[in-house]
Each structure stands twice: as C-alpha cells, then as structure tokens.
Design an enzyme around this catalytic site. Structure first.
Site, PDB file in Angstrom:
ATOM      1  N   TRP A  30     -11.450   7.931   9.963  1.00 51.09           N
ATOM      2  CA  TRP A  30     -10.423   8.541  10.802  1.00 51.09           C
ATOM      3  C   TRP A  30     -10.983   9.707  11.617  1.00 51.09           C
ATOM      4  CZ3 TRP A  30      -7.973  13.382  11.013  1.00 51.09           C
ATOM      5  CH2 TRP A  30      -6.749  13.415  11.686  1.00 51.09           C
ATOM      6  N   SER A  91     -14.239   5.512   4.387  1.00 49.35           N
ATOM      7  CA  SER A  91     -12.876   6.045   4.376  1.00 49.35           C
ATOM      8  C   SER A  91     -11.915   5.037   5.016  1.00 49.35           C
ATOM      9  CB  SER A  91     -12.855   7.412   5.059  1.00 49.35           C
ATOM     10  OG  SER A  91     -11.710   8.135   4.699  1.00 49.35           O
ATOM     11  N   LEU A  92     -11.257   5.364   6.118  1.00 46.48           N
ATOM     12  CA  LEU A  92     -10.404   4.380   6.799  1.00 46.48           C
ATOM     13  C   LEU A  92     -11.184   3.123   7.131  1.00 46.48           C
ATOM     14  CD1 LEU A  92      -7.848   3.446   8.355  1.00 46.48           C
ATOM     15  CD2 LEU A  92      -8.693   4.783  10.319  1.00 46.48           C
ATOM     16  N   PHE A 153      -9.997  19.140   9.283  1.00 47.92           N
ATOM     17  CA  PHE A 153     -10.290  17.924   8.529  1.00 47.92           C
ATOM     18  C   PHE A 153     -11.794  17.770   8.312  1.00 47.92           C
ATOM     19  CE2 PHE A 153     -11.231  13.287   8.673  1.00 47.92           C
ATOM     20  CZ  PHE A 153     -10.669  12.939   7.459  1.00 47.92           C
ATOM     21  N   LEU A 154     -12.585  18.133   9.309  1.00 48.00           N
ATOM     22  CA  LEU A 154     -14.038  18.055   9.149  1.00 48.00           C
ATOM     23  C   LEU A 154     -14.500  18.934   7.997  1.00 48.00           C
ATOM     24  CD1 LEU A 154     -15.336  18.171  12.851  1.00 48.00           C
ATOM     25  CD2 LEU A 154     -14.639  16.192  11.492  1.00 48.00           C
ATOM     26  N   ALA A 155     -13.937  20.138   7.902  1.00 49.43           N
ATOM     27  CA  ALA A 155     -14.306  21.030   6.807  1.00 49.43           C
ATOM     28  C   ALA A 155     -13.893  20.442   5.463  1.00 49.43           C
ATOM     29  CB  ALA A 155     -13.660  22.399   7.011  1.00 49.43           C
ATOM     30  N   ASP A 217     -15.749  15.008  -3.820  1.00 44.64           N
ATOM     31  CA  ASP A 217     -14.844  14.616  -2.737  1.00 44.64           C
ATOM     32  C   ASP A 217     -13.463  15.231  -2.948  1.00 44.64           C
ATOM     33  OD1 ASP A 217     -13.367  13.267  -0.758  1.00 44.64           O
ATOM     34  OD2 ASP A 217     -14.468  11.397  -1.069  1.00 44.64           O
ATOM     35  N   HIS A 246     -17.043  13.977   0.837  1.00 45.12           N
ATOM     36  CA  HIS A 246     -16.463  12.774   1.444  1.00 45.12           C
ATOM     37  C   HIS A 246     -17.421  12.044   2.386  1.00 45.12           C
ATOM     38  CE1 HIS A 246     -12.942  10.307   2.168  1.00 45.12           C
ATOM     39  NE2 HIS A 246     -13.022  10.476   3.468  1.00 45.12           N
TER      40      HIS A 246
END
Length: 272
Positions: A30, A91-92, A153-155, A217, A246
């Site tokens: 994502w 992930s997605l 979200f990146l962090a 994660d 992640h």
C-alpha cells in the site's frame, strides 16, 4: 478504447542463461511502488527473470475507473505477468499474490508473502492483527491529510527495526520518486486491507507458499505467524526474520533473499 494496464518492467537474469531462468513477479504494498524492491532485485536476477509491477494508481501505473477491489488488482497483475511465474508480494501485495494464486493456479508456480496476513484487522478469533478502531482512525487521517498519513505510515513500517532511521529515509525517497499515489487508490486500498479475510482459503492453495514475518513488525505482529500456521496445507510454511519490522527486504536484504532461496530449494523450485 484500449484497457489501461499497470506499469511493469522485466529484467533479464544475470546469473543463468535466458532459457534456464525462471520468472518471478514482485508485487509491492500500500502507498508505494516497485522501486521498494530494488535492494533484492540483483540477488533474484542470479536465477530469475524479474518482473516488477506498480499497482494501479501507484508509482507509474494509471488508475482505471474499475472498482478498486482485490480481484481487480489480481486481474491487473495477471494481465502483465508471464504465462507462469513465481510470485512475491509484500503486505497488500501479498494479498494480491494469494488471490492470483487462488484464481489462476495454472499460472502461478509458488507464492512468497512478506509481512502479509490473511486478515489485517483483529477479531475475537483473530487477535494478532491491527485493532479495528486503530485502522478506522488511520482511514480517517488518510481522508483528511493523505500525504501526511503516508509519511507517518512509512515510519510505522520501520518502527522497531535496528535500521529504522535508514529505512525511513529510504522509504521517503522511494515514495516521492514517482510522485504521490492516487488518493482513491490509497483510500480503496485501505478498504481492501480492512475487509479482506482469506483465512479459509489458505488450505486450498495448490502451490507452495512461504509466509515471511518480521519479528518487530508493528503492522502485522509476529504473533500472526503462529496464528497462520494451522491454516496452511502441507505445501505452506513460515519464517521469522529477527530485528526487522514491516519491510524485511529493505532492512536485511541478504537475510531476506537467503530465506527466499532456502524456500525454493526445499520445494525443488530451483536447482542447487
């Protein structure tokens, strides 16, 4: 009017001749795009022709008017992938790879998922996942400030990893390299993560499956690995990479590619 297809690129294998090379398709997660895999592509090229795909509305891919569903994303990847290939999805992208393997088992030789769970939101019978209220708050933030939400979200992708600072900087560089993703792709991609539940489908997979998790994660907790294992058939297995979050292929590319190649050797998908 011709149908829009996602951006994709195929790199020739460097370690074997073209007739010996197998095909692998890399599917990102994502909000990002295929450049996120750059650190592991050279190692994969030792045995594979590598096809990278930008999901619709992300990276360099256009965003068609079709409903943005998991089936749609799987069909988009199927339209540009080789006739038969191994899949590696993060992930997605792992959900997309699983959906593609379930719908087109004749075209998929194996699946590796990375930081993927068959259900991303928690339930009474699935506690090792993100709590729905946290997920809903994240969706609301995305509607109000989608660029700021992406950066946060990146962090979160990197939180807890030993290489967190370097990983966040690298992801920010990748995020802006192709311009920000389409807002609808982000919003409806989140809906896919919120609503998808493939727990009952894993045992039906007809190809070898390897599910890789990061020990630190914060999006797909390591406890999800133990929850997933009873759902797999005899062709499925799992692995945990220590000291990563992640994005294990970014934090520890050598360790990650060794885990992938070990899986292929166990299932005799490559020689040697």
């Amino acid at each position: 009017m011709p149908r829009l297809i996602p951006f994709h690129n195929t790199y020739k294998a460097t370690g074997v001749s073209d007739d010996q090379a197998r095909d692998i398709v890399l599917i990102h997660g994502w909000g990002l795009h295929a450049i996120v895999f750059d650190d592991i592509v050279p190692a994969l090229l030792e045995r594979f022709r590598v096809t990278v795909v930008d999901l619709p509305g992300m990276g360099q891919s256009p965003l068609p008017n079709d409903p943005y569903t998991l089936d749609f994303l799987a069909d988009q990847v199927a339209a540009v992938m080789p006739a038969r290939a191994h899949l590696l999805g993060w992930s997605l992208g792992g959900l997309v790879a699983l959906r593609l393997a379930l719908d087109h088992p004749d075209r998929v030789q194996s699946v590796v998922t990375v930081a993927t769970t068959p259900r991303f939101t928690a339930a009474d019978d699935w506690p090792a996942a993100m709590k729905p209220d946290i997920f809903n708050a994240f969706e609301q933030m995305c509607r109000e400030d989608y660029e700021g939400t992406l950066v946060r979200f990146l962090a979160l992708n990197c939180k807890g990893a030993e290489s967190m600072r370097q990983d966040v900087a690298r992801l920010k560089e990748i995020l802006y390299f192709c311009g920000l993703p389409a807002h609808r792709a982000l919003r409806e991609g989140l809906a896919i993560l919120r609503d998808t539940d493939l727990r009952g489908d894993l045992a039906a997979l007809e190809v070898p499956l390897h599910m890789i998790f990061g020990a630190r994660d914060n999006i797909v907790p390591a406890a999800a690995m133990a929850a997933v294992e009873p759902l797999l058939n005899e062709r499925g297995d799992t692995a945990l990479i220590e000291q990563v979050a992640h994005v294990p292929f970014l934090s520890a590319p050598d360790t990650f590619t060794r885990a992938v190649y070990d899986f292929y050797r166990r299932h005799q998908l490559i020689d040697g």
